[in-house]
Design a protein around this motif. Structure first.
Motif, mmCIF file in Angstrom:
data_model
loop_
_atom_site.group_PDB
_atom_site.id
_atom_site.type_symbol
_atom_site.label_atom_id
_atom_site.label_comp_id
_atom_site.label_asym_id
_atom_site.label_seq_id
_atom_site.Cartn_x
_atom_site.Cartn_y
_atom_site.Cartn_z
ATOM 1 N N ILE A 120 0.838 -1.209 0.000
ATOM 2 C CA ILE A 120 0.000 0.000 0.000
ATOM 3 C C ILE A 120 0.867 1.251 0.000
ATOM 4 O O ILE A 120 0.628 2.202 -0.764
ATOM 5 C CB ILE A 120 -0.956 -0.009 1.215
ATOM 6 N N ILE A 121 1.890 1.271 0.866
ATOM 7 C CA ILE A 121 2.783 2.432 0.919
ATOM 8 C C ILE A 121 3.481 2.628 -0.421
ATOM 9 O O ILE A 121 3.577 3.752 -0.937
ATOM 10 C CB ILE A 121 3.814 2.259 2.055
ATOM 11 N N SER A 122 3.951 1.533 -1.012
ATOM 12 C CA SER A 122 4.644 1.624 -2.297
ATOM 13 C C SER A 122 3.717 2.156 -3.388
ATOM 14 O O SER A 122 4.119 2.989 -4.211
ATOM 15 C CB SER A 122 5.176 0.240 -2.692
ATOM 16 N N ILE A 123 2.464 1.698 -3.395
ATOM 17 C CA ILE A 123 1.495 2.162 -4.397
ATOM 18 C C ILE A 123 1.225 3.655 -4.235
ATOM 19 O O ILE A 123 1.165 4.407 -5.225
ATOM 20 C CB ILE A 123 0.190 1.355 -4.294
ATOM 21 N N VAL A 124 1.067 4.106 -2.991
ATOM 22 C CA VAL A 124 0.826 5.529 -2.742
ATOM 23 C C VAL A 124 1.994 6.369 -3.255
ATOM 24 O O VAL A 124 1.801 7.406 -3.902
ATOM 25 C CB VAL A 124 0.595 5.792 -1.242
ATOM 26 N N LEU A 125 3.204 5.913 -2.991
ATOM 27 C CA LEU A 125 4.380 6.660 -3.434
ATOM 28 C C LEU A 125 4.474 6.705 -4.964
ATOM 29 O O LEU A 125 4.956 7.688 -5.534
ATOM 30 C CB LEU A 125 5.650 6.042 -2.856
ATOM 31 N N ARG A 126 4.009 5.665 -5.629
ATOM 32 C CA ARG A 126 4.078 5.619 -7.096
ATOM 33 C C ARG A 126 2.973 6.440 -7.755
ATOM 34 O O ARG A 126 3.170 6.979 -8.850
ATOM 35 C CB ARG A 126 3.990 4.168 -7.577
ATOM 36 N N THR A 127 1.814 6.503 -7.125
ATOM 37 C CA THR A 127 0.650 7.109 -7.786
ATOM 38 C C THR A 127 0.434 8.578 -7.434
ATOM 39 O O THR A 127 -0.163 9.318 -8.225
ATOM 40 C CB THR A 127 -0.623 6.314 -7.439
ATOM 41 N N GLU A 128 0.907 9.013 -6.269
ATOM 42 C CA GLU A 128 0.719 10.415 -5.883
ATOM 43 C C GLU A 128 1.803 11.272 -6.540
ATOM 44 O O GLU A 128 2.676 11.847 -5.874
ATOM 45 C CB GLU A 128 0.763 10.562 -4.368
ATOM 46 N N THR A 129 1.732 11.352 -7.859
ATOM 47 C CA THR A 129 2.797 12.014 -8.620
ATOM 48 C C THR A 129 2.933 13.496 -8.291
ATOM 49 O O THR A 129 4.032 14.048 -8.368
ATOM 50 C CB THR A 129 2.540 11.849 -10.130
ATOM 51 N N ARG A 130 1.842 14.139 -7.929
ATOM 52 C CA ARG A 130 1.910 15.581 -7.627
ATOM 53 C C ARG A 130 2.776 15.850 -6.409
ATOM 54 O O ARG A 130 3.432 16.887 -6.315
ATOM 55 C CB ARG A 130 0.495 16.119 -7.389
ATOM 56 N N ILE A 131 2.813 14.902 -5.481
ATOM 57 C CA ILE A 131 3.584 15.081 -4.246
ATOM 58 C C ILE A 131 4.931 14.382 -4.319
ATOM 59 O O ILE A 131 5.965 14.956 -3.962
ATOM 60 C CB ILE A 131 2.787 14.556 -3.028
ATOM 61 N N THR A 132 4.931 13.135 -4.811
ATOM 62 C CA THR A 132 6.135 12.304 -4.743
ATOM 63 C C THR A 132 6.922 12.247 -6.045
ATOM 64 O O THR A 132 8.033 11.703 -6.063
ATOM 65 C CB THR A 132 5.757 10.870 -4.344
ATOM 66 N N GLY A 133 6.361 12.757 -7.130
ATOM 67 C CA GLY A 133 7.050 12.652 -8.413
ATOM 68 C C GLY A 133 6.786 11.357 -9.141
ATOM 69 O O GLY A 133 7.310 11.142 -10.247
ATOM 70 N N GLY A 134 6.013 10.444 -8.525
ATOM 71 C CA GLY A 134 5.656 9.186 -9.171
ATOM 72 C C GLY A 134 6.846 8.256 -9.351
ATOM 73 O O GLY A 134 7.827 8.322 -8.596
ATOM 74 N N PRO A 135 6.804 7.385 -10.358
ATOM 75 C CA PRO A 135 7.886 6.410 -10.568
ATOM 76 C C PRO A 135 9.248 7.049 -10.810
ATOM 77 O O PRO A 135 10.286 6.422 -10.574
ATOM 78 C CB PRO A 135 7.417 5.635 -11.808
ATOM 79 N N ASP A 136 9.263 8.288 -11.308
ATOM 80 C CA ASP A 136 10.543 8.960 -11.579
ATOM 81 C C ASP A 136 11.243 9.429 -10.313
ATOM 82 O O ASP A 136 12.442 9.736 -10.344
ATOM 83 C CB ASP A 136 10.319 10.160 -12.505
ATOM 84 N N GLY A 137 10.502 9.526 -9.218
ATOM 85 C CA GLY A 137 11.111 9.923 -7.960
ATOM 86 C C GLY A 137 11.257 11.420 -7.784
ATOM 87 O O GLY A 137 10.688 12.212 -8.528
ATOM 88 N N MET A 138 12.076 11.794 -6.790
ATOM 89 C CA MET A 138 12.275 13.206 -6.446
ATOM 90 C C MET A 138 13.745 13.509 -6.224
ATOM 91 O O MET A 138 14.488 12.686 -5.687
ATOM 92 C CB MET A 138 11.531 13.551 -5.142
ATOM 93 N N ILE A 139 14.139 14.694 -6.610
ATOM 94 C CA ILE A 139 15.465 15.204 -6.275
ATOM 95 C C ILE A 139 15.420 15.725 -4.833
ATOM 96 O O ILE A 139 14.465 16.377 -4.422
ATOM 97 C CB ILE A 139 15.883 16.336 -7.225
ATOM 98 N N VAL A 140 16.467 15.420 -4.069
ATOM 99 C CA VAL A 140 16.503 15.804 -2.658
ATOM 100 C C VAL A 140 17.693 16.736 -2.421
ATOM 101 O O VAL A 140 18.812 16.462 -2.889
ATOM 102 C CB VAL A 140 16.625 14.567 -1.741
ATOM 103 N N ASP A 141 17.454 17.805 -1.686
ATOM 104 C CA ASP A 141 18.525 18.746 -1.355
ATOM 105 C C ASP A 141 19.554 18.091 -0.444
ATOM 106 O O ASP A 141 19.239 17.153 0.302
ATOM 107 C CB ASP A 141 17.948 19.986 -0.665
ATOM 108 N N PRO A 142 20.796 18.584 -0.451
ATOM 109 C CA PRO A 142 21.814 18.047 0.465
ATOM 110 C C PRO A 142 21.431 18.256 1.924
ATOM 111 O O PRO A 142 20.635 19.138 2.257
ATOM 112 C CB PRO A 142 23.077 18.856 0.107
ATOM 113 N N LEU A 143 22.005 17.422 2.793
ATOM 114 C CA LEU A 143 21.761 17.542 4.227
ATOM 115 C C LEU A 143 22.493 18.766 4.767
ATOM 116 O O LEU A 143 23.707 18.890 4.631
ATOM 117 C CB LEU A 143 22.247 16.280 4.948
ATOM 118 N N ASN A 144 21.737 19.664 5.362
ATOM 119 C CA ASN A 144 22.300 20.882 5.926
ATOM 120 C C ASN A 144 21.912 20.964 7.392
ATOM 121 O O ASN A 144 20.726 21.016 7.726
ATOM 122 C CB ASN A 144 21.781 22.106 5.176
ATOM 123 N N VAL A 145 22.906 20.930 8.277
ATOM 124 C CA VAL A 145 22.660 20.929 9.718
ATOM 125 C C VAL A 145 23.314 22.162 10.331
ATOM 126 O O VAL A 145 24.541 22.282 10.338
ATOM 127 C CB VAL A 145 23.212 19.646 10.379
#
Length: 315
Positions: A120-145
């Motif tokens: 279920i979690i995997s399906i949500v991550l794949r289908t909610e393209t507006r939030i997660t980018g879908g199957p293509d994924g998302m670019i993530v900023d570097p870790l800044n602490v």
């Protein structure tokens, strides 16, 4: 307790000296990925090895942590540590919400239920393209602490190594506490544990939530380190890979979980000729481990050393 402290000290020494023997950043990258997998496996081992509860959906919590960080940091510009904490909290809430009903199940019914959660979690991550980018994924900023950007394999190695040591220390302390004794009791016999007054439902839910939080934190760090996160990191095969690491290293062995994660993270890179059959190889390793080393690699080796030492002492 003494043996566990010695083991923790040995792990610290190995982690401190390991970079000296790694010739380039490729091997450092492997060490970082192994460390992140080990953090997940230490938490998963508390659930599977000590509490005796099967989970085939833990990659889902890894994905929740990764995507929570990606969305909050890269899209909404949250501070990285706050996003990591939010991802861990979200994983904890979801794990707590599903723990009570599914942990009433046993055996293959429990395995199927946790598998369903992961899917279920995997399906949500794949289908909610507006939030997660879908199957293509998302670019993530570097870790800044606190204004310091974590950059480069060598810096990342020390971050992951330090967190792994803290994770192992927390797990060892939990195991030696009354909570750890309760977990071992319900693993041995849930009915007997309840007879002795152990609230098995509460302890199973607690360890399920804790293992989910460990997976979420590792997922958040992976997202920052990789710079790109896709739903593949939360799918069923990733969950099977994590369980295989725990079983191979040794269930109910915290250090076995670390060893199993390290070996099975590096092994596919060494056996690139079998790249197309990676998951078949994992299944074969799991099968051979259950047949020839039912206690796992590290406990089996420790038993052989102990037996040989005892035999030598008798002579």
């Amino acid at each position: 307790m003494t043996h566990r402290l010695l083991g923790l000290g040995l792990l610290a020494v190995v982690l401190a000296l390991l970079p000296l023997g790694l010739p380039n950043n490729f091997y450092l990258d492997m060490a970082i990925l192994a460390g992140l997998n080990a953090i997940v496996c230490v938490g998963l081992n508390l659930l599977v090895g000590f509490a005796g509860q099967v989970s085939l959906g833990h990659a889902g919590f890894f994905g929740i942590g990764a995507y929570a960080t990606a969305v909050l940091v890269s899209t909404h510009k949250w501070p990285a540590l706050l996003a990591l904490a939010a991802g861990a909290l979200l994983s904890a809430v979801i794990a707590f919400a599903v723990a009570r009903p599914i942990l009433r199940l046993k055996g293959h019914y429990l395995a199927m239920a946790t598998l369903g959660i992961g899917i279920i979690i995997s399906i949500v991550l794949r289908t909610e393209t507006r939030i997660t980018g879908g199957p293509d994924g998302m670019i993530v900023d570097p870790l800044n602490v606190f204004g310091f950007e974590v950059y480069g394999e060598r810096v990342w190695y020390w971050v992951v190594a330090g967190l792994l040591l803290v994770t192992v220390w927390l797990a060892l302390n939990l195991i030696d506490s009354p909570v750890g004794r309760a977990l071992r009791a319900l693993h041995g016999s849930e009915v007997a544990a309840e007879t002795l007054g152990v609230d098995t439902a509460r302890f199973k839910a607690m360890v399920f939530v804790l293992s989910a939080v460990f997976a979420s934190v590792a997922g958040s760090l992976f997202a920052h380190y990789a710079g790109l996160i896709t739903p593949a990191k939360a799918d069923f095969l990733k969950s099977v890979e994590l369980v295989t690491m725990v079983v191979f290293g040794g269930m109910a062995s915290t250090f076995g979980a670390v060893v199993g994660a390290a070996i099975l993270t590096v092994l596919p890179q060494l056996l690139t000729v079998f790249q197309d059959y990676q998951h078949m190889m994992l299944g074969l390793i799991l099968m051979l481990t259950m047949v020839f080393m039912p206690k796992g690699l590290l406990p089996t080796l420790a038993g052989l050393v102990q037996a040989r030492t005892s035999l030598g002492g008798r002579r």
